[in-house]
Design an enzyme around this catalytic site. Structure first.
Site, PDB file in Angstrom:
ATOM      1  N   ASN A 278      36.785  -5.008  -8.173  1.00 11.46           N
ATOM      2  CA  ASN A 278      35.265  -4.855  -8.313  1.00 11.46           C
ATOM      3  C   ASN A 278      34.725  -4.517  -9.587  1.00 11.46           C
ATOM      4  OD1 ASN A 278      32.623  -5.340  -7.428  1.00 11.46           O
ATOM      5  ND2 ASN A 278      32.580  -4.018  -5.681  1.00 11.46           N
ATOM      6  N   HIS A 309      28.328   3.745  -0.428  1.00 10.86           N
ATOM      7  CA  HIS A 309      28.924   3.057   0.573  1.00 10.86           C
ATOM      8  C   HIS A 309      28.567   3.095   2.310  1.00 10.86           C
ATOM      9  CE1 HIS A 309      31.716   1.345  -2.395  1.00 10.86           C
ATOM     10  NE2 HIS A 309      31.791   0.394  -1.485  1.00 10.86           N
TER      11      HIS A 309
END
Length: 404
Positions: A278, A309
């Site tokens: 990512n 998250h």
């Protein structure tokens, strides 16, 4: 006529922002208000707060707003045992990406990389400043996923300032579509294998349990690679991702990428894997947290990633395991690599790749399952021993360093 001329000059921004609004409403329904509220609050902050202070306000308000919805999802799932709407999941996922773009702009303002000043008495001048911001935050190309592009580059690409015309994106988009199909075919084969050969804790051997768990984690990761490739292809199709090389005669449409399967999965060290996975988000975390923290920057960076998250139990285990194993990788490599000959270095790289794959398997299972079921699977298949061994070795090396 003047208004029509101005609208024509801003037609690209209008197209991107309206497309994003329509996509949000169609995919998220009423929950699209989560994104519209964040965008409105951010615009008001930019217009009313001093640029040197806007990052603190934008970061604080956006993270509180995002955390509220993360905790609401957990409350519905774990306490009320109610099914959560897929539209809400999509909205919160998009809200996380919106946090990246908002904080990226606020940091640019704080560091004076961009200047957003206007005469508020002039309605047209205010709109000229606001419209690119709205387009950047609600762009349909990055609303549901996609690599993070800086605001200044977004404006350059939209207006074509100082850039030559990009090459035709058809070949690049077609190639990425083929890659997505191959990744999905590999994922389908893995799912077929997992379903036909279910893991049985009683009758299955240790090596089989490790292989089965590794395949399951690879299924999760392939889904991310496919999603990134689709997002990159969408950005390329509308002209984003064009990088010019001033020192070379070539240019390509690969400037926006979150990770390549072969490059990332071939990493033999956890630190390399963490930098490649990512990619644009890793750069954003480095700029937002790692560089700004004076104490324990690595653990603070992964700690913030845990917060961003959603604060699930599996996230706690996964992200702190990631931070500890990256720290261990630095120490272990520093001590062992200089001591090995060329032959032993090749063996070390191969064993390092296996070790990295097992640790990433633990992280993927813990993060994707989010609850205790993933941790029980890792414990039952003994895969969880790999990061544990790395952390133990880290403490041993730290103790030896203190003695020396």
């Amino acid at each position: 006529m003047g208004s029509i001329s101005w609208l024509w000059e801003q037609h690209r921004y209008l197209f991107v922002s309206v497309g994003g609004c329509v996509l949000a409403v169609v995919t998220m329904g009423i929950y699209s208000l989560l994104l519209f509220t964040s965008t409105l609050v951010f615009i008001l902050l930019v217009l009313s707060v001093d640029p040197s202070c806007v990052h603190i306000w934008a970061f604080g308000i956006q993270m509180l707003w995002q955390t509220f919805w993360h905790l609401l999802i957990q409350y519905r799932e774990y306490y009320l045992h109610e099914p959560v709407s897929i539209r809400l999941f999509l909205a919160v996922s998009s809200l996380m990406l919106l946090t990246q773009r908002i904080t990226s702009v606020s940091m640019d303002l704080q560091e004076k990389r961009i200047m957003l000043t206007c005469n508020t008495s002039s309605r047209r001048q205010t709109c000229v400043m606001i419209l690119p911001l709205i387009s950047y935050t609600l762009s349909f190309t990055t609303l549901l996923g996609g690599p993070l592009c800086s605001y200044s580059r977004f404006v350059l690409l939209m207006e074509g300032i100082g850039l030559s015309s990009p090459p035709s994106p058809l070949a690049v988009v077609f190639l990425k579509l083929i890659q997505v199909l191959l990744l999905q075919w590999a994922r389908w084969c893995l799912i077929y294998f997992l379903k036909r050969n279910m893991y049985d804790p009683v009758n299955s051997g240790v090596l089989y349990g490790i292989l089965w768990t590794w395949c399951l984690a690879l299924v999760f990761r392939i889904q991310y690679y496919s999603h990134w490739r689709i997002s990159e292809g969408l950005n390329n199709a509308v002209g984003f991702g064009f990088w010019e090389y001033s020192l070379a005669d070539s240019s390509e449409l690969s400037g926006l990428s979150d990770g390549d399967f072969w490059t990332t999965e071939s990493s033999s060290r956890m630190s390399e894997y963490a930098r490649q996975w990512n990619f644009t988000t890793a750069l954003w975390l480095r700029r937002l947290v790692y560089i700004r923290c004076k104490h324990f920057p690595l653990f603070m960076c992964f700690g913030f990633s845990l917060w961003w998250h959603g604060l699930h139990v599996g996230h706690f285990v996964g992200f702190f395991t990631w931070a500890a194993t990256v720290k261990a990788d630095y120490r272990i490599h520093k001590h062992l690599w200089p001591e090995f000959s060329l032959t032993w270095r090749k063996i070390y790289i191969f064993l390092g790749w296996i070790n990295t794959q097992m640790i990433v398997t633990c992280i993927a299972i813990a993060v994707e399952f989010r609850n205790m079921s993933g941790l029980r699977l890792l414990w039952g298949t003994y895969v969880g021993l790999f990061p544990f061994a790395n952390i133990i070795l880290l403490f041993i090396l730290l103790k030896l360093e203190r003695r020396c």
